[in-house]
Design an enzyme around this catalytic site. Structure first.
Site, PDB file in Angstrom:
ATOM      1  N   ARG A 108       0.723  -1.054   0.069  1.00 18.09           N
ATOM      2  CA  ARG A 108       0.028  -0.108   0.001  1.00 18.09           C
ATOM      3  C   ARG A 108       0.881   1.176  -0.130  1.00 18.09           C
ATOM      4  NH1 ARG A 108      -4.392  -0.603   4.282  1.00 18.09           N
ATOM      5  NH2 ARG A 108      -4.968   1.570   3.606  1.00 18.09           N
ATOM      6  N   GLN A 132     -10.573   9.554   7.308  1.00 20.86           N
ATOM      7  CA  GLN A 132     -10.315   8.066   7.772  1.00 20.86           C
ATOM      8  C   GLN A 132      -9.294   7.678   6.911  1.00 20.86           C
ATOM      9  OE1 GLN A 132     -14.316   5.860   8.576  1.00 20.86           O
ATOM     10  NE2 GLN A 132     -14.697   7.500   7.021  1.00 20.86           N
ATOM     11  N   HIS A 182      -7.426   7.719  11.474  1.00 22.19           N
ATOM     12  CA  HIS A 182      -7.079   6.288  11.417  1.00 22.19           C
ATOM     13  C   HIS A 182      -5.445   6.182  11.209  1.00 22.19           C
ATOM     14  CE1 HIS A 182     -11.403   4.907  10.426  1.00 22.19           C
ATOM     15  NE2 HIS A 182     -11.066   5.341  11.757  1.00 22.19           N
ATOM     16  N   CYS A 211      12.758  -1.979  15.979  1.00 24.28           N
ATOM     17  CA  CYS A 211      12.917  -0.645  16.547  1.00 24.28           C
ATOM     18  C   CYS A 211      14.521  -0.675  16.869  1.00 24.28           C
ATOM     19  CB  CYS A 211      11.948  -0.563  17.879  1.00 24.28           C
ATOM     20  SG  CYS A 211      12.273   0.910  18.626  1.00 24.28           S
ATOM     21  N   ASN A 251     -21.373  10.544  -2.148  1.00 23.90           N
ATOM     22  CA  ASN A 251     -20.838   9.194  -2.360  1.00 23.90           C
ATOM     23  C   ASN A 251     -21.458   8.928  -3.672  1.00 23.90           C
ATOM     24  OD1 ASN A 251     -19.459   7.506  -0.235  1.00 23.90           O
ATOM     25  ND2 ASN A 251     -20.918   6.118  -0.803  1.00 23.90           N
ATOM     26  N   GLU A 276     -22.884   5.898  -4.349  1.00 20.13           N
ATOM     27  CA  GLU A 276     -23.921   5.330  -4.216  1.00 20.13           C
ATOM     28  C   GLU A 276     -24.528   5.464  -2.778  1.00 20.13           C
ATOM     29  OE1 GLU A 276     -22.425   1.125  -4.955  1.00 20.13           O
ATOM     30  OE2 GLU A 276     -21.772   1.215  -2.899  1.00 20.13           O
TER      31      GLU A 276
HETATM   32  C1  BJW Z   1     -17.039   6.910  -3.919  1.00 16.75           C
HETATM   33  C2  BJW Z   1     -16.151   6.962  -4.782  1.00 16.75           C
HETATM   34  C3  BJW Z   1     -15.723   8.108  -5.466  1.00 16.75           C
HETATM   35  C4  BJW Z   1     -16.329   4.874  -4.226  1.00 16.75           C
HETATM   36  N1  BJW Z   1     -16.545   9.199  -4.983  1.00 16.75           N
HETATM   37  N2  BJW Z   1     -17.608   7.890  -3.204  1.00 16.75           N
HETATM   38  C5  BJW Z   1     -20.084   1.118  17.493  1.00 16.75           C
HETATM   39  C6  BJW Z   1     -20.878  -0.005  17.141  1.00 16.75           C
HETATM   40  C7  BJW Z   1     -20.352  -1.165  16.479  1.00 16.75           C
HETATM   41  C8  BJW Z   1     -18.778  -1.345  16.418  1.00 16.75           C
HETATM   42  C9  BJW Z   1     -18.161  -0.344  16.944  1.00 16.75           C
HETATM   43  C10 BJW Z   1     -18.752   0.782  17.492  1.00 16.75           C
HETATM   44  N3  BJW Z   1     -17.422   1.570  18.069  1.00 16.75           N
HETATM   45  C11 BJW Z   1     -16.575   0.780  17.844  1.00 16.75           C
HETATM   46  C12 BJW Z   1     -16.751  -0.349  17.220  1.00 16.75           C
HETATM   47  C13 BJW Z   1     -15.664  -1.536  16.656  1.00 16.75           C
HETATM   48  C14 BJW Z   1     -15.097  -1.024  15.182  1.00 16.75           C
HETATM   49  C15 BJW Z   1     -15.998  -0.913  14.375  1.00 16.75           C
HETATM   50  O1  BJW Z   1     -16.523   0.172  14.013  1.00 16.75           O
HETATM   51  N4  BJW Z   1     -16.798  -2.110  13.886  1.00 16.75           N
HETATM   52  C16 BJW Z   1     -17.445  -2.037  12.755  1.00 16.75           C
HETATM   53  C17 BJW Z   1     -17.194  -2.498  11.323  1.00 16.75           C
HETATM   54  C18 BJW Z   1     -18.930  -2.455  13.189  1.00 16.75           C
HETATM   55  N5  BJW Z   1     -14.339   0.172  15.536  1.00 16.75           N
HETATM   56  C19 BJW Z   1     -13.190   0.117  15.857  1.00 16.75           C
HETATM   57  O2  BJW Z   1     -12.615  -0.929  16.231  1.00 16.75           O
HETATM   58  C20 BJW Z   1     -12.449   1.397  15.915  1.00 16.75           C
HETATM   59  N6  BJW Z   1     -11.599   1.530  17.278  1.00 16.75           N
HETATM   60  C21 BJW Z   1     -12.502   1.975  18.307  1.00 16.75           C
HETATM   61  O3  BJW Z   1     -13.782   2.451  18.231  1.00 16.75           O
HETATM   62  O4  BJW Z   1     -12.170   1.834  19.519  1.00 16.75           O
HETATM   63  C22 BJW Z   1     -12.846   1.721  20.626  1.00 16.75           C
HETATM   64  C23 BJW Z   1     -13.626   0.576  20.575  1.00 16.75           C
HETATM   65  C24 BJW Z   1     -13.012  -0.705  20.289  1.00 16.75           C
HETATM   66  C25 BJW Z   1     -13.999  -1.902  19.973  1.00 16.75           C
HETATM   67  C26 BJW Z   1     -15.255  -1.928  20.547  1.00 16.75           C
HETATM   68  C27 BJW Z   1     -15.864  -0.799  21.108  1.00 16.75           C
HETATM   69  C28 BJW Z   1     -15.047   0.440  20.988  1.00 16.75           C
HETATM   70  C29 BJW Z   1     -11.091   1.469  15.019  1.00 16.75           C
HETATM   71  C30 BJW Z   1     -11.329   1.500  13.819  1.00 16.75           C
HETATM   72  C31 BJW Z   1     -10.402   1.444  12.881  1.00 16.75           C
HETATM   73  C32 BJW Z   1     -10.592   1.257  11.443  1.00 16.75           C
HETATM   74  N7  BJW Z   1      -9.354   0.844  10.351  1.00 16.75           N
HETATM   75  C33 BJW Z   1      -9.586   0.536   9.118  1.00 16.75           C
HETATM   76  C34 BJW Z   1      -8.337  -0.080   8.654  1.00 16.75           C
HETATM   77  C35 BJW Z   1      -7.056   0.756   8.979  1.00 16.75           C
HETATM   78  C36 BJW Z   1      -6.545   1.734   8.117  1.00 16.75           C
HETATM   79  C37 BJW Z   1      -5.795   1.341   6.655  1.00 16.75           C
HETATM   80  O5  BJW Z   1      -5.297   0.210   6.824  1.00 16.75           O
HETATM   81  O6  BJW Z   1      -5.990   1.904   5.841  1.00 16.75           O
HETATM   82  O7  BJW Z   1      -9.856   2.001   8.515  1.00 16.75           O
HETATM   83  S1  BJW Z   1     -10.832  -0.146   8.543  1.00 16.75           S
HETATM   84  C38 BJW Z   1     -11.144   0.492   7.046  1.00 16.75           C
HETATM   85  O8  BJW Z   1     -12.490   1.066   7.080  1.00 16.75           O
HETATM   86  C39 BJW Z   1     -10.252   1.760   7.100  1.00 16.75           C
HETATM   87  C40 BJW Z   1     -11.180   2.821   6.785  1.00 16.75           C
HETATM   88  O9  BJW Z   1     -10.701   4.210   7.158  1.00 16.75           O
HETATM   89  C41 BJW Z   1     -12.520   2.634   7.689  1.00 16.75           C
HETATM   90  C42 BJW Z   1     -13.774   3.122   6.696  1.00 16.75           C
HETATM   91  O10 BJW Z   1     -13.692   2.771   5.353  1.00 16.75           O
HETATM   92  P1  BJW Z   1     -14.377   3.835   4.410  1.00 16.75           P
HETATM   93  O11 BJW Z   1     -13.306   4.949   4.199  1.00 16.75           O
HETATM   94  O12 BJW Z   1     -15.746   4.151   4.651  1.00 16.75           O
HETATM   95  O13 BJW Z   1     -14.243   2.957   2.983  1.00 16.75           O
HETATM   96  P2  BJW Z   1     -15.205   2.128   2.314  1.00 16.75           P
HETATM   97  O14 BJW Z   1     -14.564   1.136   1.432  1.00 16.75           O
HETATM   98  O15 BJW Z   1     -16.031   1.211   3.415  1.00 16.75           O
HETATM   99  O16 BJW Z   1     -16.254   3.028   1.771  1.00 16.75           O
HETATM  100  C43 BJW Z   1     -16.185   3.783   0.630  1.00 16.75           C
HETATM  101  C44 BJW Z   1     -17.355   4.390   0.099  1.00 16.75           C
HETATM  102  O17 BJW Z   1     -16.899   5.338  -0.968  1.00 16.75           O
HETATM  103  C45 BJW Z   1     -18.233   3.405  -0.690  1.00 16.75           C
HETATM  104  O18 BJW Z   1     -19.512   3.841  -0.189  1.00 16.75           O
HETATM  105  C46 BJW Z   1     -18.109   3.742  -1.971  1.00 16.75           C
HETATM  106  O19 BJW Z   1     -19.625   3.696  -2.844  1.00 16.75           O
HETATM  107  C47 BJW Z   1     -17.557   5.158  -2.003  1.00 16.75           C
HETATM  108  N8  BJW Z   1     -17.019   5.513  -2.997  1.00 16.75           N
HETATM  109  N9  BJW Z   1     -15.580   5.562  -5.061  1.00 16.75           N
HETATM  110  C48 BJW Z   1     -17.210   8.959  -4.070  1.00 16.75           C
HETATM  111  N10 BJW Z   1     -15.134   8.149  -6.565  1.00 16.75           N
END
Ligand code: BJW
Length: 246
Positions: free
Chosen positions: A64, A96, A114, A144, A219, A221
């Protein structure tokens, strides 16, 4: 196309996701052909996965890093820079994305919720995170250099917030303080290119609504959480954002 009114009283909080970098050639996570279709999230983006197989994790992030280094910001990134220059401290960008493209485009008031792909830190010691564009394609797990030899030697890891890890509290506080300041005047929230699956970022729209703000989504979609926004504009952010703020 419907456009938000931005006057001298308006505070704008922007949340971006992977979709904003899609037109720069960086894959999203959950779309067809997205990163999570080709990799198991628990293997490459969790602390347990890193403990189990750091080589696999470093291969994933090395690929990446190499790919993102060759990508450039697109018109969506540039439109947000132009908006920030107009609003100054009445603008905040919470992203993010870890690819660094907002800063490369010229955004300054940026919170990288993130983490950052081009930053590493030690998995064990308190050494401050540092800029690092190294690519470990050969299976090396970097060590490290600061805690080596002091008994608690540990591997380096990407400075990324993985699932189950908490986001930096000062980043969350900065966003919350901005919401409070905007709510006292006129608050506008714009999410772009995000599926609204991952918390706490996905909960920002509810916080802004609770504070009386106006909420917009751009977005490609309609995502599952589209009904939580007051306004939805369907289309690629690289086209829509310049039209909204140009
Ligand atoms: C276009 C387009 C164009 C395409 N124009 N649009 C509350 C409820 C339930 C669960 C939880 C909660 N709070 C916390 C949690 C747990 C968890 C979580 O959220 N789980 C869910 C899956 C349910 N969260 C965590 O663990 C977070 N930590 C935390 O809250 O700590 C406290 C805690 C922990 C545990 C339990 C409770 C509390 C940390 C989250 C870290 C996310 N990390 C990642 C990977 C690392 C980054 C990396 O390697 O790059 O971050 S996951 C991945 O998803 C990445 C992204 O930043 C993140 C979001 O994704 P994003 O950006 O939305 O991308 P996509 O692919 O999903 O969507 C793209 C969109 O664009 C699509 O809709 C397309 O249609 C659109 N699109 N082309 C406009 N040209």
């Amino acid at each position: 196309m419907e456009r938000p009114v931005i006057d001298d009283d308006t505070f704008v909080l922007v949340l971006t996701g992977a979709g904003v970098s899609a037109e720069s050639g960086i894959p999203t996570f959950r779309d067809a052909n997205g990163l999570w279709e080709r990799h198991r999230v628990e293997d490459v983006a969790s602390p347990e996965g890193f403990r189990r197989d750091p080589t696999l994790v470093w291969r994933f992030y090395s690929q990446r890093r190499a790919a993102a280094a060759g990508c450039a910001p697109n018109p969506g990134h540039h439109a947000l820079v132009a908006l920030e220059r107009r609003l100054g401290d009445r603008f905040l960008l919470a992203t993010q994305n870890v690819d660094g493209l907002h800063r490369r485009a010229g955004s300054e008031r940026v919170v990288e919720l993130h983490g950052n792909l081009f930053t590493s830190r030690c998995a064990c010691c308190r050494r401050a995170p540092f800029a690092d564009a190294s690519v470990y394609a050969d299976g090396t797990v970097p060590a490290c250099t600061e805690c080596q030899g002091r008994g608690d030697f540990g591997p380096l890891r990407p400075h990324i917030v993985w699932f189950g890890e908490i986001l930096a509290s000062d980043d969350l506080e900065r966003v919350a303080a901005f919401v409070d300041r905007g709510a006292a005047r006129r608050l506008l929230f714009l999410a772009a290119g995000t599926s609204g699956n991952v918390y706490p970022a996905a909960g920002l729209v509810d916080e802004v609504r609770g504070a009386g703000g106006d909420t917009w989504l751009v977005n490609a979609e309609p995502p599952a959480n589209v009904a939580r926004f007051d306004h939805f504009i369907e289309g690629p952010s690289g086209v829509v954002l310049p039209r909204l703020f140009g």
